[in-house]
Design a protein around this motif. Structure first.
Motif: not given
Ligand SMILES: Cc1cc2nc3c(=O)[nH]c(=O)nc-3n(C[C@H](O)[C@H](O)[C@H](O)COP(=O)(O)OP(=O)(O)OC[C@H]3O[C@@H](n4cnc5c(N)ncnc54)[C@H](O)[C@@H]3O)c2cc1C
Length: 521
Positions: A40-42, A66-68, A211-213, A306-308
């Motif tokens: 699995a990637i991520g 790759r990160h956290k 929603p986030i804003g 997306p992180n593609i």
């Protein structure tokens, strides 16, 4: 045991995919490799849940991050955001304390301490997703950037991990729009605001009223920052019904947030270290004047992408589009052994949807290993027909299924039942009587097509409708279920009562009136 070449070439009859789900063709086998059932990637929700399940069921799984660990939900999104929302809600309650019979209070707090408390809460959740925990579950955790080498091979830190199945769960990131001058002002996204805000701004411009804003805009306003939300569409929360968005709009304005809809940020410039944004009119504001908004900092909440790019998808022949990986209903990408889950799968973007995807993928991996099921294409399908979500503002806005705007576009005959929270005792007692429950149900049957709740705890209450929808429980049956008094859930039951009242036709009423007349003594 390896499958025969013949077996390996059997295709899923449901798919137009060309690769096999079983044996790995020899041309994709490198010499320096490690073999896994699943790579699995991520390590966000989707990757974590998939690999923990595979490992728990006796498979060999690798998880590359790759990160956290924990991905974005834990580190930069849901968790820190909801941690801050919790403090901001308390601050607002103190500010409004005279409604509860207390002396009026101006809350005393330091923004940086509130942020520190949020980080403590996040740290308490972190161990659940840690590398140590996953290793203890038997997952091989690899830290580094993953790139496809072939349809069955993923490279990380110069090593090749070969997977019978591969799950792409690399998530998404905040979109930073290309606006002139943005690089000259102090701006944040959800990836930086929770950990790198090292000063207390007196004002904040939020770009984006989704929603986030709205969630973060309200948090900062409650934390004493003057907030302006700039939104290109004509309403905030553009996916929701106009009356739903209007309820939040009015609440935000009451708390002091300035909302500019039908406005686009055309450019920025810096003035004495502050950001000056030029807001150009759009939509029905077109023709009105460009407006200048000055703020200490800018928060970009303008969507995600997306992180593609770094995955080298070409090497695996995995097709993708602007919103993510191209997948079918079984969550398979261009090859049946490659799946995509979570934000990168290109649909709705929620942690609980990543969870759902992971469960479907694990199910499909198992079914793909059982030849008759694979041959017959008996794979599970992702089902988002009953997908609840919640915007965690005050009041919360929660929804499942269709809203009224969407119902209008269907051919189904429906009724809308609306219950005002000012008629629900618990909401009155809690001083939370602002809001409503709105249910769209099929005429005659009461089959629930969707529900929206605007009110405190809406994110909890919505699940009563979700369970009902998933299990074909009608509004009438909800009404006949005893609900504890005084609970907020009575608002849900009252929507059922409203439906039942429509069952009292003129004929039935006349019959009952006659019955009562004859039985008066
Ligand atoms: C501010 C904010 C608040 C939110 N709040 C909520 C909420 O309350 N409820 C909700 O349901 N949803 C919420 N969401 C959405 C939710 O966070 C996402 O839907 C969810 O995190 C997606 O999970 P995922 O597993 O797909 O990806 P992610 O959590 O993004 O994980 C993907 C991981 O893949 C890693 N990765 C990427 N490329 C590679 C590579 N090439 N090699 C190795 N690793 C790689 C990344 O580093 C990342 O850790 C919120 C979003 C935002 C922006």
């Amino acid at each position: 045991m390896k499958q025969s070449i013949h077996e390996a070439q059997v295709r899923d009859p449901n798919e137009g995919n060309s690769s096999n789900t079983q044996a790995i063709p020899p041309k994709y086998m490198s010499s320096q490799t490690k073999d896994y059932n699943v790579v699995a990637i991520g390590a966000g929700a989707a990757g974590l849940i998939t690999t923990a399940a595979v490992s728990g069921l006796g498979g060999k799984a690798a998880l590359i991050e790759r990160h956290k660990m924990g991905g974005d939900c834990l580190n930069y999104r849901c968790v820190p955001n909801k941690g801050l929302i919790s403090s901001a809600r308390l601050i607002q309650r103190i500010r409004e304390s005279e409604h509860w019979g207390l002396e009026k209070h101006e809350p005393r707090f330091e923004l940086q301490k509130v942020f520190a408390s949020m980080r403590n809460k996040r740290a308490a959740i972190e161990p659940n997703d840690s590398q140590e925990r996953y290793e203890s579950l038997g997952v091989d955790v690899q830290r580094g950037e993953a790139r496809f080498r072939s349809p069955h091979e993923v490279e990380v830190n110069g090593e090749i991990l070969r997977g019978r199945f591969i799950v792409i769960s690399a998530g998404s990131r905040a979109v930073v729009p290309e606006v002139e001058g943005l690089d000259q002002v102090r701006y944040f996204t959800n990836e930086t605001i929770f950990d790198r805000l090292d000063f207390t701004p007196s004002s904040l411009l939020v770009v984006g009223g989704g929603p986030i804003g709205c969630e973060l805009g309200q948090v900062f306003q409650r934390l004493g920052v003057r907030v302006t939300i700039c939104q290109r569409p004509s309403q905030i929360l553009e996916r929701e019904d106009p009356d739903v968005a209007a309820a939040l709009h009015s609440r935000l304005e009451t708390e002091g947030v300035t909302i500019r809809t039908n406005r686009t940020v055309a450019r920025f410039r810096s003035r004495d270290g502050r950001a000056v944004a030029m807001l150009e009119p759009s939509g029905d504001q077109e023709g009105s004047e460009t407006e200048e908004v000055e703020a200490d900092a800018v928060l970009i909440a303008a969507g995600r992408t997306p992180n593609i790019e770094k995955l080298n998808l070409e090497a695996a022949g995995v097709r993708h589009h602007r919103r993510g990986i191209e997948i079918n209903a079984h969550l398979q990408a261009s090859h049946p052994h490659i799946f995509a889950a979570g934000d990168i799968a290109g649909g709705y973007q929620f942690t609980h949807l990543s969870d759902h995807h992971a469960r479907i993928i694990v199910e499909n991996i198992i079914r793909s290993m059982i030849p008759p099921l694979r041959w017959l294409g008996m794979l599970a399908r992702a089902d988002t027909s009953v997908l609840p979500w919640c915007t965690y503002t005050g009041p919360e806005i929660a929804r499942v299924g269709l809203n009224e705007t969407e119902a209008k576009k269907t051919k189904v005959e429906y009724d809308v039942f609306r219950v005002e929270l000012q008629h629900v005792d618990r909401y009155i007692l809690e001083r939370e009587a602002e809001g409503f429950v709105k249910v769209v149900a099929e005429k005659k049957t009461g089959r629930i097509l969707g529900a929206t709740i605007v009110g405190e705890s809406a994110g909890e209450l919505i699940h009563e409708f979700a369970v009902a929808m998933k299990n074909g429980i009608s509004l009438g049956k909800i009404a006949s279920t005893i609900h504890a008094y005084p609970s907020r859930s009575e608002a849900v039951r009252r929507a059922g009562d409203a439906f039942n009242r429509t069952r009292l036709t003129a004929g039935r009423k006349k019959f009952l009136e006659g019955l009562f007349r004859r039985n008066i003594r």
